[in-house]
Design a protein around this motif. Structure first.
Motif, PDB file in Angstrom:
ATOM      1  N   GLN A  89      96.040  58.419  63.239  1.00  0.00           N
ATOM      2  CA  GLN A  89      96.761  57.379  62.515  1.00  0.00           C
ATOM      3  C   GLN A  89      97.370  56.373  63.494  1.00  0.00           C
ATOM      4  O   GLN A  89      97.288  55.158  63.294  1.00  0.00           O
ATOM      5  N   ARG A  90      97.979  56.896  64.563  1.00  0.00           N
ATOM      6  CA  ARG A  90      98.633  56.024  65.535  1.00  0.00           C
ATOM      7  C   ARG A  90      97.616  55.110  66.219  1.00  0.00           C
ATOM      8  O   ARG A  90      97.879  53.927  66.445  1.00  0.00           O
ATOM      9  N   GLN A  91      96.450  55.629  66.557  1.00  0.00           N
ATOM     10  CA  GLN A  91      95.425  54.819  67.204  1.00  0.00           C
ATOM     11  C   GLN A  91      94.891  53.750  66.259  1.00  0.00           C
ATOM     12  O   GLN A  91      94.655  52.604  66.664  1.00  0.00           O
ATOM     13  N   ALA A  92      94.719  54.111  64.981  1.00  0.00           N
ATOM     14  CA  ALA A  92      94.253  53.135  63.996  1.00  0.00           C
ATOM     15  C   ALA A  92      95.258  52.001  63.849  1.00  0.00           C
ATOM     16  O   ALA A  92      94.883  50.816  63.780  1.00  0.00           O
ATOM     17  N   GLU A  93      96.533  52.338  63.797  1.00  0.00           N
ATOM     18  CA  GLU A  93      97.572  51.319  63.678  1.00  0.00           C
ATOM     19  C   GLU A  93      97.575  50.410  64.895  1.00  0.00           C
ATOM     20  O   GLU A  93      97.727  49.183  64.771  1.00  0.00           O
ATOM     21  N   ALA A  94      97.420  50.999  66.092  1.00  0.00           N
ATOM     22  CA  ALA A  94      97.420  50.205  67.321  1.00  0.00           C
ATOM     23  C   ALA A  94      96.240  49.237  67.340  1.00  0.00           C
ATOM     24  O   ALA A  94      96.378  48.075  67.736  1.00  0.00           O
ATOM     25  N   ASN A  95      95.076  49.700  66.901  1.00  0.00           N
ATOM     26  CA  ASN A  95      93.891  48.843  66.887  1.00  0.00           C
ATOM     27  C   ASN A  95      94.066  47.668  65.932  1.00  0.00           C
ATOM     28  O   ASN A  95      93.745  46.522  66.261  1.00  0.00           O
ATOM     29  N   VAL A  96      94.580  47.969  64.739  1.00  0.00           N
ATOM     30  CA  VAL A  96      94.768  46.926  63.731  1.00  0.00           C
ATOM     31  C   VAL A  96      95.852  45.954  64.163  1.00  0.00           C
ATOM     32  O   VAL A  96      95.705  44.732  64.023  1.00  0.00           O
ATOM     33  N   ASP A  97      96.952  46.470  64.694  1.00  0.00           N
ATOM     34  CA  ASP A  97      98.060  45.606  65.102  1.00  0.00           C
ATOM     35  C   ASP A  97      97.624  44.650  66.210  1.00  0.00           C
ATOM     36  O   ASP A  97      98.051  43.494  66.261  1.00  0.00           O
TER      37      ASP A  97
ATOM     38  N   ARG B 107     101.915  42.826  54.966  1.00  0.00           N
ATOM     39  CA  ARG B 107     102.082  44.244  55.265  1.00  0.00           C
ATOM     40  C   ARG B 107     101.066  45.078  54.481  1.00  0.00           C
ATOM     41  O   ARG B 107     100.489  46.044  55.010  1.00  0.00           O
ATOM     42  N   ARG B 108     100.826  44.699  53.216  1.00  0.00           N
ATOM     43  CA  ARG B 108      99.817  45.424  52.427  1.00  0.00           C
ATOM     44  C   ARG B 108      98.427  45.246  53.032  1.00  0.00           C
ATOM     45  O   ARG B 108      97.627  46.186  53.046  1.00  0.00           O
ATOM     46  N   GLU B 109      98.148  44.041  53.518  1.00  0.00           N
ATOM     47  CA  GLU B 109      96.858  43.791  54.158  1.00  0.00           C
ATOM     48  C   GLU B 109      96.712  44.657  55.410  1.00  0.00           C
ATOM     49  O   GLU B 109      95.632  45.192  55.685  1.00  0.00           O
ATOM     50  N   ARG B 110      97.811  44.791  56.161  1.00  0.00           N
ATOM     51  CA  ARG B 110      97.791  45.633  57.355  1.00  0.00           C
ATOM     52  C   ARG B 110      97.528  47.079  56.989  1.00  0.00           C
ATOM     53  O   ARG B 110      96.702  47.760  57.613  1.00  0.00           O
ATOM     54  N   ASP B 111      98.233  47.578  55.966  1.00  0.00           N
ATOM     55  CA  ASP B 111      98.073  48.967  55.557  1.00  0.00           C
ATOM     56  C   ASP B 111      96.643  49.246  55.103  1.00  0.00           C
ATOM     57  O   ASP B 111      96.085  50.315  55.378  1.00  0.00           O
ATOM     58  N   THR B 112      96.039  48.294  54.401  1.00  0.00           N
ATOM     59  CA  THR B 112      94.658  48.448  53.946  1.00  0.00           C
ATOM     60  C   THR B 112      93.715  48.501  55.140  1.00  0.00           C
ATOM     61  O   THR B 112      92.790  49.333  55.192  1.00  0.00           O
ATOM     62  N   ALA B 113      93.954  47.616  56.121  1.00  0.00           N
ATOM     63  CA  ALA B 113      93.112  47.592  57.313  1.00  0.00           C
ATOM     64  C   ALA B 113      93.250  48.888  58.113  1.00  0.00           C
ATOM     65  O   ALA B 113      92.263  49.406  58.658  1.00  0.00           O
ATOM     66  N   VAL B 114      94.468  49.432  58.180  1.00  0.00           N
ATOM     67  CA  VAL B 114      94.687  50.695  58.900  1.00  0.00           C
ATOM     68  C   VAL B 114      93.946  51.836  58.218  1.00  0.00           C
ATOM     69  O   VAL B 114      93.335  52.686  58.880  1.00  0.00           O
ATOM     70  N   ALA B 115      93.969  51.862  56.883  1.00  0.00           N
ATOM     71  CA  ALA B 115      93.282  52.921  56.135  1.00  0.00           C
ATOM     72  C   ALA B 115      91.783  52.900  56.412  1.00  0.00           C
ATOM     73  O   ALA B 115      91.136  53.955  56.506  1.00  0.00           O
ATOM     74  N   VAL B 116      91.229  51.705  56.556  1.00  0.00           N
ATOM     75  CA  VAL B 116      89.807  51.575  56.871  1.00  0.00           C
ATOM     76  C   VAL B 116      89.546  51.994  58.314  1.00  0.00           C
ATOM     77  O   VAL B 116      88.569  52.708  58.611  1.00  0.00           O
ATOM     78  N   GLU B 117      90.430  51.574  59.215  1.00  0.00           N
ATOM     79  CA  GLU B 117      90.264  51.865  60.638  1.00  0.00           C
ATOM     80  C   GLU B 117      90.357  53.356  60.921  1.00  0.00           C
ATOM     81  O   GLU B 117      89.623  53.874  61.784  1.00  0.00           O
ATOM     82  N   VAL B 118      91.219  54.065  60.205  1.00  0.00           N
ATOM     83  CA  VAL B 118      91.382  55.510  60.406  1.00  0.00           C
ATOM     84  C   VAL B 118      90.053  56.230  60.266  1.00  0.00           C
ATOM     85  O   VAL B 118      89.704  57.103  61.073  1.00  0.00           O
ATOM     86  N   LEU B 119      89.291  55.869  59.250  1.00  0.00           N
ATOM     87  CA  LEU B 119      88.022  56.553  58.989  1.00  0.00           C
ATOM     88  C   LEU B 119      86.935  56.168  59.987  1.00  0.00           C
ATOM     89  O   LEU B 119      85.883  56.800  60.034  1.00  0.00           O
ATOM     90  N   ARG B 120      87.169  55.119  60.759  1.00  0.00           N
ATOM     91  CA  ARG B 120      86.188  54.730  61.762  1.00  0.00           C
ATOM     92  C   ARG B 120      86.368  55.492  63.074  1.00  0.00           C
ATOM     93  O   ARG B 120      85.498  55.491  63.932  1.00  0.00           O
ATOM     94  N   LEU B 121      87.538  56.105  63.235  1.00  0.00           N
ATOM     95  CA  LEU B 121      87.859  56.786  64.480  1.00  0.00           C
ATOM     96  C   LEU B 121      87.646  58.289  64.360  1.00  0.00           C
ATOM     97  O   LEU B 121      87.992  58.891  63.340  1.00  0.00           O
ATOM     98  N   PRO B 122      87.115  58.935  65.390  1.00  0.00           N
ATOM     99  CA  PRO B 122      87.049  60.400  65.379  1.00  0.00           C
ATOM    100  C   PRO B 122      88.442  60.967  65.603  1.00  0.00           C
ATOM    101  O   PRO B 122      89.283  60.343  66.244  1.00  0.00           O
TER     102      PRO B 122
END
Length: 229
Positions: A204-212, A161-176
């Motif tokens: 945030q929701r889009q970043a989570e969807a991409n990572v998931d 779960r921590r790995e997922r949260d870290t990946a989401v935080a990175v993904e958020v900044l990649r998305l406009p």
């Protein structure tokens, strides 16, 4: 303090086990080796090359060695338990079942049915089985027959779960962000232009969807547990 930053060396565990997963016997042996090493270091530190009093360090090393030994002995007993050598009572003192028998139970204590028992629960079950007139007993293989496919420990699921949260935080900044028009690499902004630590909901929701999708998650829950058993 919990370790939230794993290193490449920390994740290299193949040398600790003969198979795909570490056994309790392997854990006991490795802990025994660590205990011996700590005691050797404590002994060597009694006469360091440079005259510095290391009494506190030596005491700490020996104290840690004692804790490691206790865990090693515990793992050794668990190795015997899971191999079926140690009899276990079929229920907890409250009368609640465990293992396969707990699947259909409505257990309120400890957050629900103890289908997969903890270390301490197993040790208690083994201890109670030694009491005179205990009645029916079972073994771990019998009580857990059919359980294990797709299971992972709380520690493993927490780490993932921590790995997922870290990946989401990175993904958020990649998305406009459509809400505030923050670009790639930019944090979301308030209406007055202040940078926000929290992304807008859509971003945030889009970043989570991409990572998931990449990790094989369905919302917060794993769809597939890699190498779980």
């Amino acid at each position: 303090m919990k370790n939230t930053h794993e290193t490449a060396t920390e994740t290299d565990t193949a040398h600790l086990m003969a198979g795909a997963h570490i056994t309790f016997d392997e854990l006991a042996t490795e802990l025994s080796a660590i205990e011996l090493r700590l005691r050797q270091l404590a002994r060597a530190a009694e006469v360091p090359a440079t005259p510095v009093e290391l009494a506190d360090v030596i005491d700490s090393l020996r104290s840690t060695a004692s804790s490691v030994r206790e865990n090693g002995e515990r793992m050794g007993l668990l190795a015997r338990i899971v191999d079926g050598e140690v009899p276990l009572v079929t229920t907890f003192p409250t009368g609640d079942p465990w293992g396969v028998a707990a699947r259909a139970s409505d257990r309120q204590d400890f957050g629900g049915p103890a289908i997969v028992p903890t270390v301490w629960q197993l040790l208690k079950l083994a201890q109670d089985a030694k009491r005179p007139g205990v009645g029916e007993t079972t073994t771990y293989p019998e009580a857990m027959d059919g359980i294990g496919i797709g299971w992972e420990s709380k520690a493993a699921s927490g780490r993932r779960r921590r790995e997922r949260d870290t990946a989401v935080a990175v993904e958020v900044l990649r998305l406009p962000c459509e809400k505030c028009e923050a670009a790639d690499g930019e944090q979301c902004k308030t209406k007055t232009g202040w940078a926000a630590d929290r992304a807008h909901v859509g971003r945030q929701r889009q970043a989570e969807a991409n990572v998931d999708e990449r990790l094989g998650y369905l919302g917060d829950n794993p769809v597939a547990v890699p190498e779980a058993r």
